[in-house]
Design an enzyme around this catalytic site. Structure first.
Site, short mmCIF file in Angstrom:
data_model
loop_
_atom_site.label_atom_id
_atom_site.label_comp_id
_atom_site.label_asym_id
_atom_site.label_seq_id
_atom_site.Cartn_x
_atom_site.Cartn_y
_atom_site.Cartn_z
N LYS A 145 11.00 10.36 52.53
CA LYS A 145 10.91 11.09 53.80
C LYS A 145 10.01 10.28 54.71
O LYS A 145 9.13 9.54 54.25
CB LYS A 145 10.31 12.47 53.59
CG LYS A 145 10.67 13.46 54.70
CD LYS A 145 12.05 14.04 54.48
CE LYS A 145 12.52 14.89 55.61
NZ LYS A 145 13.74 15.62 55.27
N GLY A 184 18.31 11.87 59.88
CA GLY A 184 17.59 12.79 60.78
C GLY A 184 16.88 13.91 60.04
O GLY A 184 17.05 14.11 58.84
N ASP A 185 16.05 14.60 60.75
CA ASP A 185 15.41 15.84 60.31
C ASP A 185 14.95 16.51 61.61
O ASP A 185 15.49 16.20 62.68
CB ASP A 185 14.25 15.57 59.35
CG ASP A 185 13.76 16.83 58.63
OD1 ASP A 185 14.43 17.27 57.68
OD2 ASP A 185 12.73 17.40 59.02
P1 NDP Z 1 16.14 20.61 64.78
O1 NDP Z 1 15.04 19.82 65.38
O2 NDP Z 1 17.55 20.39 65.25
O3 NDP Z 1 15.85 22.17 64.93
C1 NDP Z 1 14.69 22.78 64.45
C2 NDP Z 1 14.69 24.24 64.88
O4 NDP Z 1 13.58 24.89 64.26
C3 NDP Z 1 14.52 24.41 66.37
O5 NDP Z 1 15.17 25.58 66.78
C4 NDP Z 1 13.01 24.54 66.49
O6 NDP Z 1 12.58 25.22 67.66
C5 NDP Z 1 12.68 25.35 65.28
N1 NDP Z 1 11.30 25.07 64.84
C6 NDP Z 1 10.76 23.86 64.57
N2 NDP Z 1 9.46 23.99 64.23
C7 NDP Z 1 9.20 25.29 64.30
C8 NDP Z 1 8.05 26.07 64.07
N3 NDP Z 1 6.89 25.51 63.69
N4 NDP Z 1 8.15 27.39 64.22
C9 NDP Z 1 9.33 27.97 64.57
N5 NDP Z 1 10.45 27.30 64.82
C10 NDP Z 1 10.38 25.99 64.67
O7 NDP Z 1 16.03 20.36 63.22
P2 NDP Z 1 17.10 20.66 62.08
O8 NDP Z 1 17.94 21.82 62.44
O9 NDP Z 1 17.74 19.38 61.70
O10 NDP Z 1 16.11 21.04 60.89
C11 NDP Z 1 15.74 22.40 60.61
C12 NDP Z 1 15.27 22.50 59.16
O11 NDP Z 1 16.31 22.05 58.29
C13 NDP Z 1 14.04 21.65 58.79
O12 NDP Z 1 13.24 22.36 57.86
C14 NDP Z 1 14.64 20.42 58.12
O13 NDP Z 1 13.74 19.81 57.21
C15 NDP Z 1 15.79 21.05 57.39
N6 NDP Z 1 16.87 20.14 57.00
C16 NDP Z 1 17.51 19.35 57.92
C17 NDP Z 1 18.58 18.56 57.52
C18 NDP Z 1 19.32 17.71 58.49
O14 NDP Z 1 20.24 17.01 58.05
N7 NDP Z 1 19.01 17.75 59.78
C19 NDP Z 1 19.05 18.52 56.11
C20 NDP Z 1 18.33 19.42 55.24
C21 NDP Z 1 17.28 20.17 55.69
P3 NDP Z 1 11.95 24.39 68.89
O15 NDP Z 1 13.11 23.77 69.59
O16 NDP Z 1 11.24 25.43 69.69
O17 NDP Z 1 11.00 23.39 68.29
O1 2IT Z 2 16.01 17.40 54.37
C1 2IT Z 2 17.07 16.73 54.30
O2 2IT Z 2 17.78 16.75 53.28
C2 2IT Z 2 17.47 15.95 55.47
N1 2IT Z 2 16.78 15.99 56.48
C3 2IT Z 2 18.68 15.06 55.40
C4 2IT Z 2 18.35 13.75 54.73
C5 2IT Z 2 19.45 12.72 54.74
O3 2IT Z 2 19.14 11.60 54.27
O4 2IT Z 2 20.56 12.97 55.18
#
Ligand code: NDP
Ligand code: 2IT
Length: 493
Positions: A145, A184-185
């Site tokens: 990460k 991404g994340d």
């Molecule tokens: P984005 O940046 O697209 O979206 C994040 C969302 O969560 C936004 O709506 C954001 O609101 C909200 N958010 C972020 N921080 C906080 C906080 N402290 N309190 C409340 N709301 C919050 O990210 P993703 O959708 O990609 O990621 C969301 C989750 O999914 C994370 O935990 C990530 O680790 C996990 N994840 C992502 C993957 C991926 O492929 N993208 C894969 C597996 C897991 P705001 O716009 O106001 O910040």
């Molecule tokens: O938390 C996760 O699994 C991710 N943000 C996606 C990681 C990836 O390499 O696609």
């Protein structure tokens, strides 16, 4: 007693309360003593050790080979300076990181997070969980990460581009399609991956499509990768509902926290499977639309304009907006999908969810599936499990994103792109298999249906043994030969 000795004995006593295996107590004490401030990392490690506690005594080889000690210590931690210039010519300096946790079963693999809260503890917890998550997909990917304490919110495209280019100027020397493959994340989506890929290609003078995943479709991205985490979450939840309760999404009311990449595509798939998503949030507040959220409006606000979720009520009559993101869990639902960030659900919120789900559900098919990484505090998970709610942990439930990243790597290696239906079918198969592997492991451990234990146990020993088979340490014989060689070399100096 010296202060450090006092703290040490305090930690050891704590470990004794939580773990019965002396070996695991020792490992946990060492983790906490080494980095006492890394709370999120301790939480993630303890959860896995509690699961391993059920089996470790029957496997003395784990201790002999130092498998768990190896498992909890990253292979490499990289930290670097990221200077960049804003639109007014002002220079800013952020801190970037890459935690390369394990490459035992494949190249390091895991996302990059750009958020002001990013620190070593958060990235270590995410990298550690990524090892297990990636192994659950059945694809050959190690765990990593990275990210930076940079806040993309409110920055212009040009500022984000300059930041990404500076970040990649340093990161490029540590990654590669056979070395480490970021994605991404939070705060890192298609735009940021595009800027970073361009900078990598420029610096290296080589088109290594497989060095990053989540790329645009015109330069090596995979169909379904954008939707994958949200879709995968729903596929796994659907399988869990079917296998454990004979139920489906059909007619269920769903609440999803967050409104980013994952939340949007979880909303889309939940609706396609017959569910009605009635609430979404961002870090400022949440919207409630009892008629079911209009996804076109949400996509226009969040993906089209990078706006705030409160703008939804201007476009959709009958919906309401409430300040404060935690309030979303007061909205009654059958299925709760936390999709925002770590530790968003504590014991108090868990009790509210459990109570509200109880009030409106008569068939007992209510469920919580973690979509964010570690969104539920351990006390919250206990509340759900004791109340008999189905609970899917993040490692299993959100593995669809990285699984499809793995499929993107396969397509890049083949120099070929599968159609949408092919990738989607593979994603669904992977998520269904993950559920059954986790469920079967929970049965084997004597805690049927406890998918937290199941996901932690299903493949973690395999990752550990892979590193042993590859020689995770120098054995005595080799070590002596090495010392002997050094002594002889010294004779020549
Ligand atoms: P984005 O940046 O697209 O979206 C994040 C969302 O969560 C936004 O709506 C954001 O609101 C909200 N958010 C972020 N921080 C906080 C906080 N402290 N309190 C409340 N709301 C919050 O990210 P993703 O959708 O990609 O990621 C969301 C989750 O999914 C994370 O935990 C990530 O680790 C996990 N994840 C992502 C993957 C991926 O492929 N993208 C894969 C597996 C897991 P705001 O716009 O106001 O910040
Ligand atoms: O938390 C996760 O699994 C991710 N943000 C996606 C990681 C990836 O390499 O696609």
């Amino acid at each position: 007693m010296k202060v450090s000795a006092f703290i040490q004995s305090h930690i050891t006593e704590g470990a004794q309360d939580m773990l019965k295996s002396e070996y695991l107590q020792h490992v946990y004490t060492q983790v906490v003593t080494r980095d006492p401030d890394q709370r999120e990392f301790h939480q993630a490690v303890l959860e896995v050790l509690e699961s391993l506690d059920l089996i470790v005594d029957q496997h003395p080889e784990y201790e002999k080979h130092g498998i768990i000690e190896t498992f909890v210590e990253p292979e490499r931690m990289i930290s670097f300076r990221v200077p960049w210039v804003d639109d007014n010519g002002q220079v800013h300096v952020n801190r970037g990181y890459r935690i390369q946790f394990s490459s035992a079963i494949g190249p390091y693999k895991g996302g990059l997070r750009f958020h002001p809260t990013v620190n070593l503890s958060i990235l270590k917890f995410l990298g550690f969980e990524q090892i297990l998550k990636n192994s659950l997909t059945g694809l050959p990917m190690g765990g990593a990460k990275g990210g930076a304490d940079f806040d993309p919110k409110g920055k212009s495209d040009a500022e984000v581009m300059r930041f990404c280019q500076s970040f990649m100027t340093e990161l490029n020397r540590h990654i590669g399609q056979f070395v480490d493959v970021p994605a991404g994340d939070i705060g890192v989506g298609g735009r940021e991956i595009g800027y970073m890929f361009g900078q990598y290609r420029r610096i290296r003078g080589s088109y290594d499509a497989g060095v990053l995943t989540g790329k645009g479709l015109s330069f090596g991205g995979s169909l379904v990768r954008t939707e994958a985490t949200g879709y995968g979450l729903c596929y796994l939840t659907a399988e869990m509902l079917k296998a454990m309760k004979g139920e489906s999404f059909d007619g269920k009311t769903v609440v999803i926290s967050g409104s980013g990449n994952v939340a949007i595509f979880a909303t889309e798939k939940a609706a396609q499977l017959g569910g009605k998503v009635v609430a979404l949030s961002d870090s400022n507040g949440y919207i409630h639309d009892p008629n079911g959220v209009n996804l076109d409006v949400v996509k226009d606000i969040k993906l089209g304009r990078r706006g705030r979720i409160k703008e939804y009520v201007d476009a959709v009559p009958g919906s309401t907006y409430t300040e404060g993101f935690r309030g979303i869990w007061n909205v009654p639902c059958d299925v709760a999908l936390p999709c925002a960030t770590q530790n968003e659900i504590d014991e108090e919120i868990a009790k509210t969810i459990e109570q509200l789900e109880d009030d409106i559900v008569t068939n007992g098919a209510n469920a919580v599936a973690e979509r964010a990484n570690m969104p539920c505090r351990p006390e919250a998970i206990r509340v759900f499990q004791e109340a008999g709610l189905l609970f899917a942990p993040a490692k299993a439930a959100n593995a669809g994103g990285v699984a499809t990243s793995g499929l993107e790597m396969s397509q890049n290696s083949m120099r070929y792109a599968w159609p949408f239906e092919e990738v989607d079918r593979r994603l669904k198969d992977i998520m269904t298999t993950i559920f059954h592997n986790a469920y079967n492991a929970s049965v084997e451990c004597g805690v049927p249906g406890d998918l937290v234990v199941g996901a932690n146990i299903a493949l973690s020993p395999q990752c550990g043994f892979a590193s042993v088979e590859e020689g995770n340490c120098i054995d005595e014989d080799t070590q002596w030969k090495k010392i002997d060689l050094l002594v002889r070399c010294k004779d020549f100096l």
